[in-house]
Design an enzyme around this catalytic site. Structure first.
Site, short mmCIF file in Angstrom:
data_model
loop_
_atom_site.label_atom_id
_atom_site.label_comp_id
_atom_site.label_asym_id
_atom_site.label_seq_id
_atom_site.Cartn_x
_atom_site.Cartn_y
_atom_site.Cartn_z
N GLU B 70 4.70 12.35 -2.12
CA GLU B 70 6.30 12.56 -1.88
C GLU B 70 6.67 13.70 -2.27
O GLU B 70 7.62 14.57 -1.79
CB GLU B 70 7.22 11.53 -2.25
CG GLU B 70 6.95 10.21 -1.29
CD GLU B 70 5.97 9.12 -1.24
OE1 GLU B 70 5.18 9.50 -2.69
OE2 GLU B 70 5.55 8.41 -0.78
N PHE B 93 10.23 4.88 2.38
CA PHE B 93 11.32 4.19 1.73
C PHE B 93 11.97 5.20 0.90
O PHE B 93 11.42 5.82 0.04
CB PHE B 93 10.68 3.09 1.07
CG PHE B 93 10.08 1.84 2.04
CD1 PHE B 93 10.85 0.65 2.35
CD2 PHE B 93 8.82 2.08 2.37
CE1 PHE B 93 10.27 -0.19 2.83
CE2 PHE B 93 8.46 1.12 3.33
CZ PHE B 93 9.09 -0.17 3.60
N ALA B 94 13.31 4.86 0.93
CA ALA B 94 14.30 5.85 0.21
C ALA B 94 14.08 5.54 -1.32
O ALA B 94 14.22 6.45 -2.24
CB ALA B 94 15.79 5.19 0.28
N ASP B 95 13.40 4.20 -1.68
CA ASP B 95 12.84 4.11 -3.31
C ASP B 95 12.34 5.07 -3.75
O ASP B 95 11.94 5.21 -4.80
CB ASP B 95 12.25 2.75 -3.14
CG ASP B 95 13.19 1.66 -2.52
OD1 ASP B 95 13.73 0.73 -3.05
OD2 ASP B 95 13.32 1.74 -1.39
N PHE B 96 11.36 5.72 -2.87
CA PHE B 96 10.11 6.63 -3.23
C PHE B 96 10.73 7.96 -3.63
O PHE B 96 10.27 8.99 -3.90
CB PHE B 96 9.19 7.07 -2.06
CG PHE B 96 8.53 5.73 -1.41
CD1 PHE B 96 8.55 4.51 -2.32
CD2 PHE B 96 7.90 5.51 -0.25
CE1 PHE B 96 8.24 3.24 -1.70
CE2 PHE B 96 7.52 4.36 0.19
CZ PHE B 96 7.42 3.22 -0.64
N ILE B 97 12.26 8.07 -3.42
CA ILE B 97 12.81 9.30 -3.86
C ILE B 97 12.57 9.62 -5.41
O ILE B 97 12.49 10.56 -5.93
CB ILE B 97 14.28 9.24 -3.64
CG1 ILE B 97 15.41 10.50 -3.94
CG2 ILE B 97 15.01 8.03 -4.75
CD1 ILE B 97 16.44 10.53 -3.88
N HIS B 139 11.34 -1.47 -2.91
CA HIS B 139 11.49 -1.26 -1.35
C HIS B 139 12.91 -1.64 -0.95
O HIS B 139 12.99 -1.90 0.58
CB HIS B 139 10.24 -2.14 -0.68
CG HIS B 139 9.04 -1.42 -0.46
ND1 HIS B 139 8.10 -1.40 -2.20
CD2 HIS B 139 8.19 -0.77 -0.12
CE1 HIS B 139 7.16 -0.89 -1.64
NE2 HIS B 139 7.15 -0.27 -0.68
C1 LIG Z 1 5.36 6.40 -3.64
C2 LIG Z 1 4.90 5.45 -2.35
N1 LIG Z 1 4.63 6.14 -1.36
C3 LIG Z 1 4.37 5.44 -0.06
C4 LIG Z 1 4.37 4.11 -0.14
C5 LIG Z 1 4.01 3.09 1.22
N2 LIG Z 1 2.71 2.75 1.06
C6 LIG Z 1 2.25 1.31 0.53
S1 LIG Z 1 0.62 1.49 0.40
C7 LIG Z 1 0.45 2.74 1.21
C8 LIG Z 1 -1.05 2.99 1.33
C9 LIG Z 1 -1.77 2.91 0.27
O1 LIG Z 1 -3.30 3.29 0.29
P1 LIG Z 1 -4.19 3.02 -0.72
O2 LIG Z 1 -3.89 3.85 -2.08
O3 LIG Z 1 -5.59 3.61 -0.23
O4 LIG Z 1 -4.30 1.55 -1.02
P2 LIG Z 1 -4.90 0.48 0.13
O5 LIG Z 1 -3.69 0.19 0.80
O6 LIG Z 1 -5.87 1.02 0.85
O7 LIG Z 1 -5.30 -0.80 -0.78
C10 LIG Z 1 1.61 3.29 1.58
C11 LIG Z 1 1.45 4.68 2.05
C12 LIG Z 1 4.61 3.40 -1.26
N3 LIG Z 1 4.56 2.13 -1.35
N4 LIG Z 1 4.89 4.11 -2.29
#
Ligand SMILES: Cc1ncc(C[n+]2csc(CCOP(=O)(O)OP(=O)(O)O)c2C)c(N)n1
Ligand SMILES: [Mg+2]
Lengths: 329, 337
Positions: B70, B93-97, B139
Site C-alpha cells: 500500500e 479496504f480503507a483500513d489499510f490506510i 476491515h
Molecule cells: C494491508 C493489506 N492489504 C491487502 C489486504 C487484502 N488481502 C487479504 S489477503 C491478501 C492476499 C495475501 O496473499 P498471501 O500473503 O500470499 O497469503 P495467502 O492468502 O496466500 O495465504 C490480500 C491482498 C489486506 N488484508 N491487508
C-alpha cells in the site's frame, strides 16, 4: 524419519483436525450461519504442523488472515476457536475478533491478522523479548515465528521486520508459505524474485532454508535445522520458504477463475499433504491404514462436537460491545 | 438517465474518463486480477467489480495491478500525479490506510502547499469504507475523521449512484488530491444516473435528501440512507426532517447546515466514526459556534461507541448507527423543553 509412533500419530491428528475444521467451515459458510470473511488453510496443513510440532509454549507465533491452521497447530482450543468463528460469547476472543483475529496469548499464539504484512514486525518484537529473557538452562533461546504468505513478502513491513531482526540478532524465524497466489494474482507476477522468496531474506543477511511444504517430513526435518540454528544464542534470525498449495478460494466465495483447467483436482490428487503423509508412513510400515482411519473418525467427531457446541453457545449481548477497551462511551 | 448500481456508476465513470483523457491511470491490488495465473489478466476484474474490463481496454501501462504494497501504491499515485498523470488508486479496504499513511498525509496532501503552489497533485485515492459485513476490527472502519482532518486533501463520500458518478468525475478532473470513500454497503444499490459525459458535481455543495421543518439531520455516505429511512418513518408521525447529505466533508458546505438549523433549531448528526474528534463533533461545534442562537435543544450525535469494530453479528449491530437510533435521537431533540 526419526519420529516414533506417538509423534507420528500426533502429527497426523493435528493435520487431519485442521483439514476437517476447514472442510466443515467450507460447508457451514454456504448455509449463511457464519458471518464475516473466512480464509481457509486447507492444503497447507503440513507447514503449520511441521513447524509447530517443534515448539513449546515459550515459543511464539504470529499468524495471518489464513490463521486457523497455525492456531490449531500451536495448541489453541478447538471448541474455543469454532465458537469464535461462530461469534459466540464463549469464543476464544468472546466473539469480538472472529476468524481473522483468533489469538491465545497464553499458548504463544499472538494473533491471526487481517492486515497483510502486519505480523512480521510483531514477531520480531516478541523475538527481541525472547533475546532479552535469554537462554534456558540448556542454553537455548525461545523463538518467535512470523508466518507470511507470498503476497505478504511484498509488504514493506515484512522487509523492515527482516532487517530489524538481523540488526538486533533476534531469534525470529520468518516462515514464508508460498501457495503461489496472493488473492487472485499469481506469484509469478507479484514477486520479482519469482518463486524465490528465501533469497530476499538471505539478502538481508540471514540464513535461509527451502522445503516442500506438502511433505510433512520435509517441513519437519527442515524446521528442526532452522530451530537448532536460531535457538543458539548469537546466531540471530533465519527464514524458510515452503512451497505449498491452497485447496479453496482465497476467501470463501471466491469464484477462482484464475485457476487452470483441472488445477484443483490435480492439487488434491498429487499435492495433498495428508495423502502424502499416509503413503509415506504406511509404505515404511510405521503406521497402518487402520491407525490413520481411526484418527480420521475421531477428528470428524471432534469437529462435529465443536460445531454443535458452537451452535448452542451463548451469544454476546449488546452491552459487551463496551468491554475490553480502556474507556468507552 | 440510466438506472445502475453504485459500483457500476463508479466503474463507468472511470472508464469514460480513461477514454477521454489518456493521462488517467488506474492502480491497485487485484484491480486486474489474474495476472500471473492460468486464468490470465481480467480473470477476476477487481474485487469490487469497479475496474472490470479496464485492462483489456487500456492495457498494462494504464491499468496497473500492484503487489500487496500500500505504501508503494499511495506513493506511486503521488508520483504519477506530480509527473502529470491523473492516477485513480484503489486501496482495497480503507483500513489499510494504516499501512500507507505517510504517503498520503506527509506527501500527497502537502505537495502543493509545501512547494509554494508550484505543483498540483491530481491523485484520486478510492477507499471502500464501513461496517455491516461482520468483517471485524480491521476491515470495517470509517476513516473520514482522519482524512477530513488533513489540510490539502479533499474528501468525498457519495451516497447515491448519481453522486458517485458526478463526484468521481469531478475528483478525476480536479487538480487537488481527493480521497474518495465508497461505502461497501452502497455498491449494490441502484439509482438513476445522469449520462452526460461531462456531468460533474462541484465539491462543497450538500444535497438535501429529505426536506422538513422540525429537525435537521446531517449525515454522509451510508449514514444518509439511515437518516432517510428514519426521516420517512418520522414523517408518518408528522415529524419533518431536513436530511443533509454532505457529499464532501472537505470542503464542507457550512451554509447548507447552518441555513437548515436556523429553521429547525434542532440538530442530529449521524456519523459512522467513533464519537470523539470526528465529523459528528466537528459539525456540532460548527453549529454551536455559528448558529447558537437558533438552537432550541442540545445537539444529538448518533455514532458508534468509542471502541474498535466488533465481529459478532449482535455486537456489530449494537455498535453501528441505525435508522431506529437516528429516529430516537430526533425524538429526543424534539422532547427537549
Ligand atoms: C494491508 C493489506 N492489504 C491487502 C489486504 C487484502 N488481502 C487479504 S489477503 C491478501 C492476499 C495475501 O496473499 P498471501 O500473503 O500470499 O497469503 P495467502 O492468502 O496466500 O495465504 C490480500 C491482498 C489486506 N488484508 N491487508
Ligand atoms: Mg499466497
Amino acid at each position: 524419519m526419526q519420529l516414533n509412533r506417538e509423534a507420528l500419530t500426533r502429527a497426523y491428528r493435528q493435520m487431519k483436525l485442521i483439514r476437517e475444521f476447514e472442510e466443515r467451515l467450507h460447508e457451514e459458510i454456504q448455509t449463511g450461519e457464519i458471518a464475516g470473511f473466512t480464509h481457509l488453510y486447507c492444503g497447507q496443513e503440513a507447514v503449520a504442523v511441521g513447524v509447530c510440532e517443534h515448539l513449546t509454549e515459550r515459543d511464539k507465533i504470529v499468524s495471518t488472515h489464513r490463521g486457523h491452521g497455525h492456531c490449531l497447530a500451536k495448541g489453541c482450543d478447538l471448541d474455543g476457536m469454532m465458537k469464535e468463528i461462530w461469534g459466540s460469547q464463549d469464543g476464544l476472543c468472546n466473539g469480538k475478533g472472529g476468524s481473522m483475529h483468533i489469538a491465545d496469548i497464553d499458548k504463544g499464539m499472538l494473533g491471526a491478522n487481517g492486515i497483510v504484512g502486519a505480523g512480521a514486525p510483531i514477531a520480531v518484537g516478541a523475538a527481541i523479548s525472547n533475546k532479552i529473557d535469554g537462554p534456558d538452562e540448556n542454553g537455548k533461546l525461545a523463538v518467535s515465528i512470523a508466518f507470511s504468505g507470498d503476497g505478504a513478502c511484498n509488504q514493506g513491513t515484512t522487509f523492515e521486520a527482516m532487517n530489524l531482526a538481523v540488526v538486533t540478532q533476534a531469534p525470529a524465524i520468518f516462515v514464508f508459505e508460498n501457495n503461489h497466489y496472493s488473492e487472485h494474482t499469481g506469484v509469478d507476477y507479484a514477486v520479482g524474485t519469482t518463486r524465490d522468496i528465501a533469497s530476499r531474506a538471505e539478502a538481508f543477511g540471514m540464513k535461509v532454508w527451502r522445503g516442500d511444504g506438502t511433505d510433512f517430513f520435509a517441513v519437519y526435518d527442515t524446521f528442526r535445522e532452522v530451530l537448532e540454528y536460531v535457538r543458539t544464542p548469537g546466531n540471530g534470525p533465519a527464514a524458510v520458504e515452503f512451497d505449498t498449495e491452497r485447496f479453496f478460494g482465497h476467501f470463501e466465495g471466491d469464484p477462482q477463475r484464475y485457476r487452470g483447467d483441472g488445477e484443483l483436482d490435480r492439487l488434491r490428487a498429487e499435492r495433498d499433504c495428508l495423502k502424502i503423509f499416509r503413503a509415506s508412513v504406511t509404505g515404511a510400515k510405521l503406521l497402518e491404514d487402520v491407525d490413520l482411519d481411526t484418527i480420521d473418525t475421531e477428528s470428524l467427531k471432534a469437529i462435529e462436537d465443536a460445531v454443535q457446541a458452537s451452535r448452542a453457545a451463548p451469544r454476546p449481548q449488546p452491552e459487551n460491545v463496551l468491554e475490553n477497551v480502556y474507556i468507552s462511551y | 438517465m440510466a438506472k445502475m448500481m453504485y459500483r457500476d456508476a463508479i466503474r463507468n465513470t472511470i472508464f469514460q474518463e480513461m477514454q477521454r483523457d489518456e493521462r488517467v491511470v488506474v492502480l491497485g491490488e487485484d484491480v486486474v486480477g489474474g495476472n500471473g495465473t492460468a486464468g490470465g489478466p481480467e480473470a477476476i476484474g477487481g474485487i469490487w467489480s469497479t475496474s472490470t474490463g479496464f485492462y483489456d481496454a487500456f492495457g498494462p501501462n494504464r491499468v496497473i495491478d500492484t503487489p500487496i504494497s500500500e505504501s508503494a501504491i499511495m506513493g506511486a499515485a503521488g508520483g504519477l500525479a506530480l509527473a502529470g498523470k491523473r492516477p485513480v488508486a484503489e486501496i482495497m479496504f480503507a483500513d489499510f490506510i494504516g499501512v500507507c499513511m505517510d504517503q498520503l498525509w506527509n506527501q500527497i496532501a502537502k505537495f502543493r502547499y509545501m512547494f509554494g503552489g508550484k505543483s498540483v497533485c491530481p491523485a484520486v485515492i478510492r477507499m471502500p469504507v464501513g461496517a455491516g459485513y461482520n468483517a471485524a476490527a480491521q476491515h470495517s472502519q470509517m476513516i473520514s475523521q482522519f482524512v477530513t482532518n488533513m489540510p490539502g486533501i479533499k474528501v468525498v463520500m457519495p451516497t447515491t449512484p448519481e453522486d458517485a458518478c458526478g463526484l468521481l468525475r469531478q475528483a478525476i478532473r480536479d487538480d487537488d488530491p481527493v480521497v474518495f470513500l465508497e461505502h461497501k454497503f452502497l455498491y449494490a444499490m441502484s439509482g438513476e444516473v445522469n449520462e452526460d459525459p461531462d456531468f460533474c458535481i462541484p465539491f462543497g455543495h450538500a444535497r438535501l435528501a429529505r426536506a422538513g421543518q422540525d429537525v435537521t439531520i446531517v449525515a454522509s455516505g451510508m449514514m444518509v440512507r439511515y437518516a432517510e429511512t428514519a426521516a420517512d418513518d418520522l414523517a408518518q408521525d408528522g415529524i419533518g426532517c431536513d436530511v443533509i447529505d454532505l457529499r464532501t466533508t472537505s470542503p464542507l458546505d457550512e451554509e447548507a447546515i447552518l441555513d437548515s438549523v436556523e429553521v429547525t433549531g434542532r440538530l442530529v448528526v449521524v456519523d459512522e466514526a467513533p464519537p470523539r474528534c470526528s465529523l459528528a463533533t466537528d459539525i456540532s461545534a460548527l453549529v454551536a459556534q455559528k448558529a447558537f442562537a437558533s438552537l432550541k435543544a442540545p445537539i444529538e450525535m448518533v455514532t458508534p461507541p468509542h471502541t474498535p469494530v466488533p465481529f459478532a453479528r449482535e455486537l456489530e449491530s449494537a455498535y453501528l448507527p441505525s435508522p431506529a437510533k437516528v429516529a430516537a435521537a430526533v425524538r429526543k431533540t424534539l422532547e427537549y423543553r
